[in-house]
Design an enzyme around this catalytic site. Structure first.
Site, PDB file in Angstrom:
ATOM      1  N   HIS A   1     -58.417  -4.195  15.219  1.00 31.10           N
ATOM      2  CA  HIS A   1     -56.882  -4.513  15.139  1.00 31.10           C
ATOM      3  C   HIS A   1     -56.368  -3.467  13.934  1.00 31.10           C
ATOM      4  CE1 HIS A   1     -53.207  -5.802  12.854  1.00 31.10           C
ATOM      5  NE2 HIS A   1     -53.070  -5.899  13.580  1.00 31.10           N
TER       6      HIS A   1
ATOM      7  N   HIS B   1     -59.606  -3.701  22.897  1.00 30.05           N
ATOM      8  CA  HIS B   1     -60.355  -4.479  23.338  1.00 30.05           C
ATOM      9  C   HIS B   1     -61.357  -3.077  24.487  1.00 30.05           C
ATOM     10  CE1 HIS B   1     -58.516  -8.057  22.360  1.00 30.05           C
ATOM     11  NE2 HIS B   1     -56.616  -6.780  23.047  1.00 30.05           N
TER      12      HIS B   1
ATOM     13  N   ARG C   1     -47.357  -0.534   8.593  1.00 24.64           N
ATOM     14  CA  ARG C   1     -45.793  -0.389   8.435  1.00 24.64           C
ATOM     15  C   ARG C   1     -44.735  -0.433   7.013  1.00 24.64           C
ATOM     16  NH1 ARG C   1     -48.025  -5.718   8.698  1.00 24.64           N
ATOM     17  NH2 ARG C   1     -47.897  -7.043   7.066  1.00 24.64           N
TER      18      ARG C   1
ATOM     19  N   ASN D   1     -52.574  -2.141  11.691  1.00 23.34           N
ATOM     20  CA  ASN D   1     -50.875  -1.938  11.345  1.00 23.34           C
ATOM     21  C   ASN D   1     -50.886  -1.784  10.240  1.00 23.34           C
ATOM     22  OD1 ASN D   1     -48.502  -4.476  10.531  1.00 23.34           O
ATOM     23  ND2 ASN D   1     -48.491  -2.993  12.756  1.00 23.34           N
TER      24      ASN D   1
END
Length: 302
Positions: A107, A97, A111, A109
């Site tokens: 963002h 932010h 995984r 991600n």
């Protein structure tokens, strides 16, 4: 070929280190504080948070490696046949932010899951992606972001970008607002195409393209002049981020359902948010253009 979990873990730890180093370098003032934590049911992680910087109001970059006896509901919604298997899940998740309303929130991600059952082959898959949430949109920024996302996919298979871009547009959609969270990017899950090495190559390509996608936009916009009205709109729009993460985000739900560390799971939330009842931007204003020109899904590479 059996999945090499140690190889994935090493990559993810290095990715966290690289991203933190580059974010600190660009901010030039604030440093990440690190918390190493253990999960009673198995596993743990390291959470790093940078706050009140010169460029970034808050940046959270988390690495986790957890295991347990039963996959939580958030992980078996799409794969009900896996319910009851023991599992291990590892990943890097981050949300940044910025201070300046002209710099988008971002963002990323990446995984990896393995679900195992006695006397059966392990079931494994990769997932992740990255997406961008501008407050004040610039077409050239959106084009750069999506061009870099396309390059990340094209390294592996040229058919992936359109598929993952569409998946991202559909996933990061706030249904109760009938509105996209941002301008999208990439989202994929349950990916094991072409065996472990090929699938892992995709994960690495997406993880490695995040900084080249985001940092040039930050560099270009971080010194843009703004006033209180711009800041108020940024804080108002951050409320949408909160709504999505708490109502829809599968990663947040998986973390909470699996007994993860709450502070680490919720570090994605912005430090300052503003709520305003029944707000509507002035027609033809910069703020209105976000809704008309940027949030509706479109092909940014036309």
């Amino acid at each position: 070929m059996q999945p090499d979990t140690q190889e994935v873990l090493q990559y993810l730890r290095n990715l966290q280190d690289t991203i933190c180093a580059q974010v600190e370098k660009l901010d030039a003032v604030a440093k990440f504080q690190e918390d190493e934590w253990e999960r009673p049911e198995g596993g743990g992680g390291r959470t790093r948070v940078l706050q009140n910087g010169n460029v970034f109001e808050q940046a959270g970059v988390g690495f986790s490696h957890v295991f347990g006896n039963n996959l939580p509901p958030a992980a078996t919604t799409q794969r009900p046949e896996l319910a009851g298997r023991n599992f291990q899940a590892m990943g890097v998740s981050l949300v940044i932010h910025p201070n300046n309303p002209y710099v988008p929130t971002s963002h990323c991600n990446v995984r990896f899951f393995v679900a195992e059952k006695e006397n059966e082959e392990p079931v494994w898959w990769f997932g992740g992606g990255f997406d961008l949430t501008p407050y004040y949109g610039f077409k050239e920024d959106a084009t750069h972001w999506h061009q870099t996302a396309k390059e990340a996919c094209d390294n592996i298979d040229k058919s992936l970008y359109p598929k993952f871009k569409k998946w991202c547009d559909e996933y990061f959609f706030i249904k109760h607002r009938n509105e996209a969270r941002g301008i999208g990017g990439l989202f994929f899950d349950d990916y094991n195409e072409g065996g472990f090495e090929n699938s892992f190559k995709l994960l690495k390509s997406i993880g490695d393209h995040y900084l080249p996608a985001y940092l040039p936009i930050v560099e270009k916009r971080k010194d843009h002049s703004f006033d209180e009205e711009h800041r108020n709109f940024q804080l108002y729009r951050r409320g949408r981020y909160v709504e999505f993460n708490l109502v829809y985000d599968r990663g947040t739900l998986f973390g909470l359902q699996s007994g993860g560390r709450t502070e680490s799971i919720l570090m994605s939330l912005p430090p300052n948010v503003r709520w305003q009842y029944d707000y509507h931007p002035e027609p033809d204003s910069e703020e209105a253009k976000l809704y008309t020109d940027f949030l509706p899904p479109r092909d940014w590479l036309e």
